[in-house]
Design a protein around this motif. Sequence first.
Motif, mmCIF file in Angstrom:
data_model
loop_
_atom_site.group_PDB
_atom_site.id
_atom_site.type_symbol
_atom_site.label_atom_id
_atom_site.label_comp_id
_atom_site.label_asym_id
_atom_site.label_seq_id
_atom_site.Cartn_x
_atom_site.Cartn_y
_atom_site.Cartn_z
ATOM 1 N N VAL A 169 0.841 -1.209 0.000
ATOM 2 C CA VAL A 169 0.000 0.000 0.000
ATOM 3 C C VAL A 169 0.871 1.253 0.000
ATOM 4 C CG1 VAL A 169 -1.764 1.292 1.271
ATOM 5 C CG2 VAL A 169 -1.960 -1.178 1.026
ATOM 6 N N LYS A 170 1.974 1.183 0.763
ATOM 7 C CA LYS A 170 2.883 2.336 0.791
ATOM 8 C C LYS A 170 3.398 2.638 -0.613
ATOM 9 C CE LYS A 170 4.885 1.598 5.197
ATOM 10 N NZ LYS A 170 6.083 1.210 5.917
ATOM 11 N N LEU A 173 0.811 4.137 -2.867
ATOM 12 C CA LEU A 173 0.506 5.543 -2.596
ATOM 13 C C LEU A 173 1.644 6.491 -2.963
ATOM 14 C CD1 LEU A 173 -1.130 5.116 0.936
ATOM 15 C CD2 LEU A 173 -2.330 5.700 -1.143
ATOM 16 N N GLU A 174 2.849 5.940 -3.027
ATOM 17 C CA GLU A 174 4.013 6.805 -3.280
ATOM 18 C C GLU A 174 3.992 7.388 -4.682
ATOM 19 O OE1 GLU A 174 7.473 5.134 -0.287
ATOM 20 O OE2 GLU A 174 7.535 4.594 -2.384
ATOM 21 N N LYS A 175 4.518 8.582 -4.798
ATOM 22 C CA LYS A 175 4.565 9.240 -6.102
ATOM 23 C C LYS A 175 5.723 8.668 -6.915
ATOM 24 C CE LYS A 175 2.667 13.556 -4.486
ATOM 25 N NZ LYS A 175 2.929 14.925 -4.099
ATOM 26 N N ARG A 177 6.297 5.836 -8.572
ATOM 27 C CA ARG A 177 6.790 4.483 -8.337
ATOM 28 C C ARG A 177 5.720 3.475 -8.755
ATOM 29 N NH1 ARG A 177 9.206 2.415 -2.581
ATOM 30 N NH2 ARG A 177 10.124 0.505 -3.345
ATOM 31 N N TYR A 316 11.541 12.858 -6.909
ATOM 32 C CA TYR A 316 10.643 13.631 -6.043
ATOM 33 C C TYR A 316 11.287 13.853 -4.675
ATOM 34 C CZ TYR A 316 6.822 14.265 -2.722
ATOM 35 O OH TYR A 316 6.040 14.711 -1.701
ATOM 36 N N ARG A 317 11.887 12.790 -4.139
ATOM 37 C CA ARG A 317 12.505 12.901 -2.810
ATOM 38 C C ARG A 317 13.697 13.860 -2.827
ATOM 39 N NH1 ARG A 317 10.627 9.171 0.745
ATOM 40 N NH2 ARG A 317 9.461 7.465 -0.176
ATOM 41 N N ARG B 171 14.670 7.249 4.621
ATOM 42 C CA ARG B 171 14.338 7.944 3.364
ATOM 43 C C ARG B 171 12.905 8.500 3.391
ATOM 44 N NH1 ARG B 171 11.573 5.246 -0.863
ATOM 45 N NH2 ARG B 171 10.608 3.388 -0.042
ATOM 46 N N GLU B 174 12.292 12.270 3.369
ATOM 47 C CA GLU B 174 12.556 13.048 2.146
ATOM 48 C C GLU B 174 11.273 13.234 1.343
ATOM 49 O OE1 GLU B 174 17.126 11.607 1.267
ATOM 50 O OE2 GLU B 174 15.477 10.623 0.273
ATOM 51 N N PRO B 175 11.060 14.289 0.655
ATOM 52 C CA PRO B 175 11.853 15.514 0.624
ATOM 53 C C PRO B 175 11.489 16.433 1.810
ATOM 54 C CG PRO B 175 10.042 15.661 -0.929
ATOM 55 C CD PRO B 175 9.925 14.335 -0.266
ATOM 56 N N LEU B 176 12.498 16.910 2.471
ATOM 57 C CA LEU B 176 12.263 17.807 3.604
ATOM 58 C C LEU B 176 11.830 19.189 3.106
ATOM 59 C CD1 LEU B 176 14.935 17.304 6.382
ATOM 60 C CD2 LEU B 176 12.474 17.194 6.629
ATOM 61 N N LEU B 242 6.152 4.952 8.894
ATOM 62 C CA LEU B 242 5.000 4.786 8.002
ATOM 63 C C LEU B 242 5.127 5.533 6.675
ATOM 64 C CD1 LEU B 242 2.189 5.102 10.687
ATOM 65 C CD2 LEU B 242 2.982 3.011 9.634
ATOM 66 N N GLU B 245 2.761 9.291 2.942
ATOM 67 C CA GLU B 245 1.493 8.952 2.308
ATOM 68 C C GLU B 245 0.656 8.066 3.219
ATOM 69 O OE1 GLU B 245 4.407 8.483 0.753
ATOM 70 O OE2 GLU B 245 4.384 9.788 -1.001
ATOM 71 N N TYR B 246 1.314 7.130 3.873
ATOM 72 C CA TYR B 246 0.615 6.142 4.701
ATOM 73 C C TYR B 246 0.145 6.762 6.011
ATOM 74 C CZ TYR B 246 -0.300 1.190 5.684
ATOM 75 O OH TYR B 246 -0.903 -0.025 5.915
ATOM 76 N N LEU B 249 -3.180 8.482 6.196
ATOM 77 C CA LEU B 249 -4.395 7.670 6.044
ATOM 78 C C LEU B 249 -5.108 7.443 7.363
ATOM 79 C CD1 LEU B 249 -3.600 4.604 3.729
ATOM 80 C CD2 LEU B 249 -4.911 6.611 3.171
#
Lengths: 352, 363
Positions: A169-170, A173-175, A177, A316-317, B171, B174-176, B242, B245-246, B249
């Motif tokens: 799920v992570k 949801l990630e951009k 990827r 993105y990161r 990670r 990121e991004p901070l 988490l 994004e997670y 939720l």
Amino acid sequence: MKRYILTFIVIVLYFGGLNSVRELGDLAIVKAVSIDLNDEGKYEISAIIIDTKEKENKDKGLLISSVGNSVHEAARNMVDVSSKKLYIAHMESLIISEKIAREDLENTLDFFIRDNEGSNSFFLFIAKDAKAKECLEKINEEEIDLVPFLKSTQKYKGNANIKSLNDVVKILLEKGRSLCVNTISLEDNIKINNMAYFKNYEMIGYLSENESITYNLVINEVDNILESVGEENSLVIVEIVEPKTKVNVKDCNVNIDVKGVAHITQTGKNITLDNIQEKENIEIMINNKIRDEIYSLFDNKRKEEVDIFGIGNLLYRKKNILYNNENYLNNINLLVNVDIDIVNTGGIKKAW
Amino acid sequence: MVVESEKIYTVSVVMIISSCLLATFFGIGSYMMYNESFQDAFVASAIGAVISCIFFYFFYYIFEHNTYNSIFELNSNIFGKVFGAIINLVIILALVIITCAILFNLSSFLNLEYLPDSKTNMLEAILLLTLSYVCSKNISQILKVNQIFVFICLLNIILNVVGLFPKFEIRNIEPLFNAPKISILKSIGIYVILSFVSYFMLLIVNKKMVQDKDILKKRMIISLLFSNIVLIGIIFLAIILLGKEYIALFRFPEYVGLKQFGLFNMVERIENILSLQLYYNAFSLLMFLIYFIKSYLPNNKLAKFYPFIITFFIYFITNFLFEDTMSFIMLVEKYYAYVILIGLMTPVLLIFIKMHFFTKLPK
């Protein structure tokens, strides 16, 4: 009298909190679940529940099925056949049909994510070329424990990974990827097959076995993989042990560095291994082969606009401006560097 | 309504800060910050912690120079009867609303994660019944209960970090500084305002009763520093566990994160035990809030029934204010910070200004 009344009120209030109590005997403890979408668009759920009455066949559970308009409704309808409510806290695997993976993954997984009982640490599979229910029936019939099966496949073959639903799920949801999920197929027996890949929330297709291994190699999900170079008498098979991959991004350049050590496990007659030059040539051939496989996988998926290695996420990161470009994959200059050292040629001194 | 014969030690006093700070952020503060600034929430909380030192100074000034038994007495004396009563009423109203919010938050947490088949108002009743009993005791006993909770929570937090360590992914931060500046500023504001409740609760203690007063200031600062570090640490670890994004939720991401706890592949699925710290902190805060409200009421024949009367009203106000979880979240997101800002921070600032600039303080 006052004291008795007070005690009564306290007891009523405190024991009211036990509404949620459930005896072990009242639970249908679920081991694995399959979900199919039938032709009418209804969800068909099947579950292997641990049979607490059966003492001899410990691994074999009871397989029950029900149909509903939603995943939750179908799960609730299970009481028609088992009289017990499903308890998914100890669930180990979830098998969904290809149709769900292609059309309705989000809604299907929503039930499991929202449910407070489950830990979401179970593994997700897509049933390839078979109904999810048929796979579950076979698993129950053959008393297959899917989790050790998956872990062995991941460890010794590398075409599967051990990402739980939480991780899936992570990633979903990630951009930037794309998600890849393990598949399961029903041939003569149950087989953990190559991975399926997604674009946004929809499954697009399946990776080949080599592509699955390459994908897992790049995302650091492999322990051991076998690679072969040459043919017949010049054949060399090596086992690469715990390779490590680093993906770095700088401007438009994305560097994928793979490092690891390998053991020679089989050679053809022409391979004598009596000089360093020969060993180095084999290393070069292996490194080139892996590098080409990574390039090939990236290019193939780039054509479908699938960011298989999650480079967009990395951009993105790192706040790389390239990510703002919709076609960022086309502007990426991928540089792959593979450095596998052969450290062991096996217990044989020379070719025989 | 304070009995001066009770003995209180500084350790017990300063532990109020840690339990209250963690409780104000559980399910409310952290939820608001994660939704506002995602992975930047921990940066916002760190900045917020630094800024909150200014407000701590205002508070400490009042705490140090207050020669009366309570803040309510102080208000009546320095502002006069009418204006003092208005300020006291504002503080009490704010405290009642905060109590209701914390109570509803805790009972909805229990309902959602522990007892899904029980009714939220039934859980509220059980909590309030226990709270009314605890609050009928004197302050030293309440502080001892809190002290036990703080030690349990501390051990729990250490265990949680050990068990979740392999799951942390650095990670994920990121991004901070990716959230809009206004969102980060809002998060900082939320942190500063909400953390104010933690040291405001110290006012339930009558300074005259504290045994080792000379080290109180030093210990207070240490406790404040330590509690803020723990809270920022929890926010940071929840993010790297988490991911942004997670985390957005879930209503109680800390609890969801605990589901991933595992020690040596043996000890797993013990999130209900590990999350007791969340419950204990909220319970402590509720304890202090009800005791605070109780200290406002005059000392008369009815005094021993005050905790029961207060909890009785809190129960009805909670059910009147918050019909369901959705309305609770909406109300809390919109008004909670303003309640603290107007109801607690503004009076403290007014008292500070009045005491510092317009009142001659006894040396």
